[in-house]
Design a protein around this motif. Structure first.
Motif, PDB file in Angstrom:
ATOM      1  N   ASP A  98       0.825  -1.212   0.000  1.00 42.21           N
ATOM      2  CA  ASP A  98       0.000   0.000   0.000  1.00 42.21           C
ATOM      3  C   ASP A  98       0.861   1.265   0.000  1.00 42.21           C
ATOM      4  OD1 ASP A  98      -2.324  -1.529   0.009  1.00 42.21           O
ATOM      5  OD2 ASP A  98      -2.508  -1.474   2.199  1.00 42.21           O
ATOM      6  N   ARG A  99       1.940   1.241   0.749  1.00 44.27           N
ATOM      7  CA  ARG A  99       2.829   2.407   0.791  1.00 44.27           C
ATOM      8  C   ARG A  99       3.538   2.604  -0.547  1.00 44.27           C
ATOM      9  NH1 ARG A  99       6.131   1.544   6.263  1.00 44.27           N
ATOM     10  NH2 ARG A  99       7.209   3.467   5.635  1.00 44.27           N
ATOM     11  N   LEU A 100       3.911   1.510  -1.215  1.00 44.90           N
ATOM     12  CA  LEU A 100       4.524   1.630  -2.550  1.00 44.90           C
ATOM     13  C   LEU A 100       3.529   2.200  -3.556  1.00 44.90           C
ATOM     14  CD1 LEU A 100       6.595  -1.672  -2.838  1.00 44.90           C
ATOM     15  CD2 LEU A 100       7.490   0.662  -2.718  1.00 44.90           C
ATOM     16  N   VAL A 101       2.300   1.734  -3.506  1.00 46.70           N
ATOM     17  CA  VAL A 101       1.270   2.269  -4.399  1.00 46.70           C
ATOM     18  C   VAL A 101       1.074   3.754  -4.120  1.00 46.70           C
ATOM     19  CG1 VAL A 101      -1.195   2.187  -4.995  1.00 46.70           C
ATOM     20  CG2 VAL A 101       0.099   0.053  -4.737  1.00 46.70           C
ATOM     21  N   ASN A 102       1.087   4.133  -2.853  1.00 49.58           N
ATOM     22  CA  ASN A 102       0.945   5.537  -2.484  1.00 49.58           C
ATOM     23  C   ASN A 102       2.101   6.373  -3.047  1.00 49.58           C
ATOM     24  OD1 ASN A 102      -0.417   7.676  -1.079  1.00 49.58           O
ATOM     25  ND2 ASN A 102       1.199   7.575   0.463  1.00 49.58           N
ATOM     26  N   LEU A 103       3.327   5.851  -2.963  1.00 42.01           N
ATOM     27  CA  LEU A 103       4.479   6.557  -3.544  1.00 42.01           C
ATOM     28  C   LEU A 103       4.290   6.756  -5.044  1.00 42.01           C
ATOM     29  CD1 LEU A 103       7.591   4.886  -1.850  1.00 42.01           C
ATOM     30  CD2 LEU A 103       6.813   7.239  -1.572  1.00 42.01           C
ATOM     31  N   LEU A 104       3.827   5.717  -5.717  1.00 43.54           N
ATOM     32  CA  LEU A 104       3.604   5.805  -7.159  1.00 43.54           C
ATOM     33  C   LEU A 104       2.539   6.838  -7.493  1.00 43.54           C
ATOM     34  CD1 LEU A 104       3.708   2.046  -8.162  1.00 43.54           C
ATOM     35  CD2 LEU A 104       5.212   3.836  -9.044  1.00 43.54           C
ATOM     36  N   SER A 105       1.478   6.851  -6.726  1.00 43.04           N
ATOM     37  CA  SER A 105       0.384   7.772  -7.037  1.00 43.04           C
ATOM     38  C   SER A 105       0.746   9.212  -6.703  1.00 43.04           C
ATOM     39  CB  SER A 105      -0.908   7.358  -6.336  1.00 43.04           C
ATOM     40  OG  SER A 105      -0.803   7.493  -4.945  1.00 43.04           O
ATOM     41  N   GLN A 106       1.530   9.422  -5.665  1.00 46.14           N
ATOM     42  CA  GLN A 106       1.908  10.782  -5.281  1.00 46.14           C
ATOM     43  C   GLN A 106       2.986  11.381  -6.178  1.00 46.14           C
ATOM     44  OE1 GLN A 106       2.993  10.858  -1.150  1.00 46.14           O
ATOM     45  NE2 GLN A 106       0.861  10.785  -0.474  1.00 46.14           N
ATOM     46  N   GLY A 107       3.948  10.555  -6.572  1.00 42.88           N
ATOM     47  CA  GLY A 107       5.094  11.122  -7.266  1.00 42.88           C
ATOM     48  C   GLY A 107       5.233  10.794  -8.737  1.00 42.88           C
ATOM     49  N   PHE A 108       4.404   9.869  -9.231  1.00 44.53           N
ATOM     50  CA  PHE A 108       4.651   9.405 -10.593  1.00 44.53           C
ATOM     51  C   PHE A 108       3.400   9.392 -11.469  1.00 44.53           C
ATOM     52  CE2 PHE A 108       7.884   7.832  -7.782  1.00 44.53           C
ATOM     53  CZ  PHE A 108       9.047   8.141  -8.465  1.00 44.53           C
ATOM     54  N   GLY A 109       2.334  10.001 -10.995  1.00 45.30           N
ATOM     55  CA  GLY A 109       1.133  10.124 -11.806  1.00 45.30           C
ATOM     56  C   GLY A 109       0.405   8.826 -12.086  1.00 45.30           C
ATOM     57  N   VAL A 110       0.669   7.808 -11.288  1.00 47.52           N
ATOM     58  CA  VAL A 110      -0.008   6.527 -11.455  1.00 47.52           C
ATOM     59  C   VAL A 110      -1.257   6.552 -10.578  1.00 47.52           C
ATOM     60  CG1 VAL A 110       0.188   4.040 -11.093  1.00 47.52           C
ATOM     61  CG2 VAL A 110       2.162   5.335 -11.921  1.00 47.52           C
ATOM     62  N   GLU A 111      -2.388   6.213 -11.149  1.00 47.22           N
ATOM     63  CA  GLU A 111      -3.633   6.168 -10.389  1.00 47.22           C
ATOM     64  C   GLU A 111      -3.633   4.927  -9.492  1.00 47.22           C
ATOM     65  OE1 GLU A 111      -6.037   8.454 -10.350  1.00 47.22           O
ATOM     66  OE2 GLU A 111      -4.977   9.691 -11.807  1.00 47.22           O
ATOM     67  N   ALA A 112      -3.776   5.131  -8.190  1.00 48.89           N
ATOM     68  CA  ALA A 112      -3.699   4.034  -7.221  1.00 48.89           C
ATOM     69  C   ALA A 112      -4.701   2.930  -7.532  1.00 48.89           C
ATOM     70  CB  ALA A 112      -3.906   4.560  -5.804  1.00 48.89           C
ATOM     71  N   HIS A 113      -5.895   3.297  -7.951  1.00 46.70           N
ATOM     72  CA  HIS A 113      -6.920   2.278  -8.211  1.00 46.70           C
ATOM     73  C   HIS A 113      -6.636   1.466  -9.475  1.00 46.70           C
ATOM     74  CE1 HIS A 113      -8.349   5.695 -10.633  1.00 46.70           C
ATOM     75  NE2 HIS A 113      -8.919   4.781 -11.395  1.00 46.70           N
TER      76      HIS A 113
END
Length: 82
Positions: free
Chosen positions: A6-21
């Motif tokens: 979950d924390r890795l997904v959060n990093l991706l969504s915050q910094g790399f424009g990847v939608e968490a869902h």
């Protein structure tokens, strides 16, 4: 999934424009269209987030998110047992 995942997904969504869902455990960094520079930046962000040391090879474009979380979990265990 684990809190590491979950924390890795959060990093991706915050910094790399990847939608968490849109991120799943079997998605690779290549699937998410992260280039080599983005992967280096993610590695650095992951080191900072988790307080661990990662080599350039620990996260690679073909890792799934589940594999990446496992790598981080392994590093966390190693760091706490030292």
């Amino acid at each position: 999934m684990s809190s590491t995942y979950d924390r890795l997904v959060n990093l991706l969504s915050q910094g790399f424009g990847v939608e968490a869902h849109e991120v799943g455990p079997e998605d690779t960094f290549t699937d998410m269209e992260l280039d080599s520079l983005a992967l280096v930046e993610l590695t650095l962000a992951t080191q900072e987030e988790f307080g661990i040391s990662l080599s350039d090879d620990d996260l690679n474009p073909h890792h799934t998110m589940a594999e990446a979380a496992e790598v981080v979990d392994t590093k966390l265990v190693t760091a706490t047992s030292s």
